[in-house]
Design a protein around this motif. Structure first.
Motif, PDB file in Angstrom:
ATOM      1  N   ASP A 146      24.820 -27.246   2.958  1.00  0.00           N
ATOM      2  CA  ASP A 146      24.546 -26.602   1.649  1.00  0.00           C
ATOM      3  C   ASP A 146      23.404 -27.711   1.173  1.00  0.00           C
ATOM      4  OD1 ASP A 146      24.036 -25.490  -0.794  1.00  0.00           O
ATOM      5  OD2 ASP A 146      26.108 -26.053  -1.657  1.00  0.00           O
ATOM      6  N   PHE A 147      22.478 -27.435   0.846  1.00  0.00           N
ATOM      7  CA  PHE A 147      21.283 -28.349   0.349  1.00  0.00           C
ATOM      8  C   PHE A 147      21.013 -28.045  -1.149  1.00  0.00           C
ATOM      9  CE2 PHE A 147      19.967 -28.226   4.897  1.00  0.00           C
ATOM     10  CZ  PHE A 147      19.955 -29.553   5.029  1.00  0.00           C
ATOM     11  N   GLY A 148      21.737 -27.210  -1.716  1.00  0.00           N
ATOM     12  CA  GLY A 148      21.429 -26.985  -3.313  1.00  0.00           C
ATOM     13  C   GLY A 148      20.403 -26.027  -3.424  1.00  0.00           C
ATOM     14  N   PHE A 149      20.019 -26.072  -4.548  1.00  0.00           N
ATOM     15  CA  PHE A 149      18.763 -25.037  -5.109  1.00  0.00           C
ATOM     16  C   PHE A 149      17.535 -25.441  -4.346  1.00  0.00           C
ATOM     17  CE2 PHE A 149      18.191 -28.378  -8.060  1.00  0.00           C
ATOM     18  CZ  PHE A 149      16.693 -28.413  -8.558  1.00  0.00           C
ATOM     19  N   ALA A 150      17.366 -26.875  -3.896  1.00  0.00           N
ATOM     20  CA  ALA A 150      16.118 -27.300  -3.397  1.00  0.00           C
ATOM     21  C   ALA A 150      16.440 -27.037  -2.012  1.00  0.00           C
ATOM     22  CB  ALA A 150      15.707 -28.605  -3.921  1.00  0.00           C
ATOM     23  N   SER A 151      16.874 -26.151  -1.162  1.00  0.00           N
ATOM     24  CA  SER A 151      17.301 -26.032   0.050  1.00  0.00           C
ATOM     25  C   SER A 151      15.995 -26.052   1.114  1.00  0.00           C
ATOM     26  CB  SER A 151      17.844 -24.473   0.294  1.00  0.00           C
ATOM     27  OG  SER A 151      18.303 -24.462   1.672  1.00  0.00           O
TER      28      SER A 151
END
Length: 213
Positions: free
Chosen positions: A23-28
């Protein structure tokens, strides 16, 4: 249930169609691109992981140079306008409406947009978060050494204290201290001086927050 008990390497995840577990978050998208670039510097160019991180950082900062330059120019312009703003405060006293109107006229006269200083920060935020997430999830950095650091996936413990500090532990980490001094120096260079006690108190709070972070 399906259990994956292995390092999150691309070569292991792709055959299982399990890339989504990282999971890279919203800046995937940004994080995945930076992780690809980091591996390119190491695998294709042959740089050690430490120099690959340096090269990635240089590329990221180079791409953000136009934004950083615009932010620095805006900060410099605001710093130059501070004496005139102080004169307006002295002239209009407690009449906040007249002061606000005169201040906006001053900004318009000198072609300065107050919101322009905030926009570069918001543009840089996803990039910095993507950079952090890409380095934080790169399992290849585990036990990779660089200079005095023997594990790039862990904090840069230069030496151990004979005692344990609250919140900090017993390791002395050099890089965060260098980062704090660089941020303070940058703040002194570009941030305009405070024109009243309220601004001065706000600046002190920002410094305290920066150091505590």
């Amino acid at each position: 249930l399906s259990l994956f008990a292995a390092p999150t390497r691309e070569s292991l995840l792709v055959p299982l169609d399990a890339r989504s577990i990282v999971d890279f978050g919203f800046a995937s998208a940004i994080a995945r691109g930076m992780l690809w670039l980091l591996k390119f510097f190491h695998d294709k160019i042959g740089l050690p992981w430490g120099l690959a991180i340096v090269a990635l950082t240089v590329v990221v900062r180079g791409c953000m140079f136009p934004i950083s330059r615009k932010q620095a120019i805006g900060a410099k312009k605001m710093k130059d306008l501070q004496p005139k703003i102080a004169e307006l405060k002295k002239k209009y006293g407690d009449d906040k409406e007249k002061f606000a109107r005169a201040q906006m006229e001053l900004f318009s006269k000198h072609n300065y947009n107050p919101l322009a200083g905030c926009l570069p920060v918001f543009l840089q935020l996803p990039i910095f978060i993507g950079l952090y997430n890409s380095l934080n999830s790169a399992v290849e950095l585990r036990m990779a050494s660089f200079l005095y650091i023997d594990n790039l996936a862990a904090p840069d413990a230069l030496f151990k204290f004979p005692f344990k500090l609250p919140f900090l532990g017993s390791d002395f980490n050099l890089l965060p201290i260098i980062t704090i001094f660089l941020f303070i120096a940058q703040q002194k260079m570009f941030m305009p001086p405070a024109t009243d006690e309220q601004q001065a108190a706000g600046r002190k709070m920002m410094k305290f927050k920066l150091i505590s972070t």
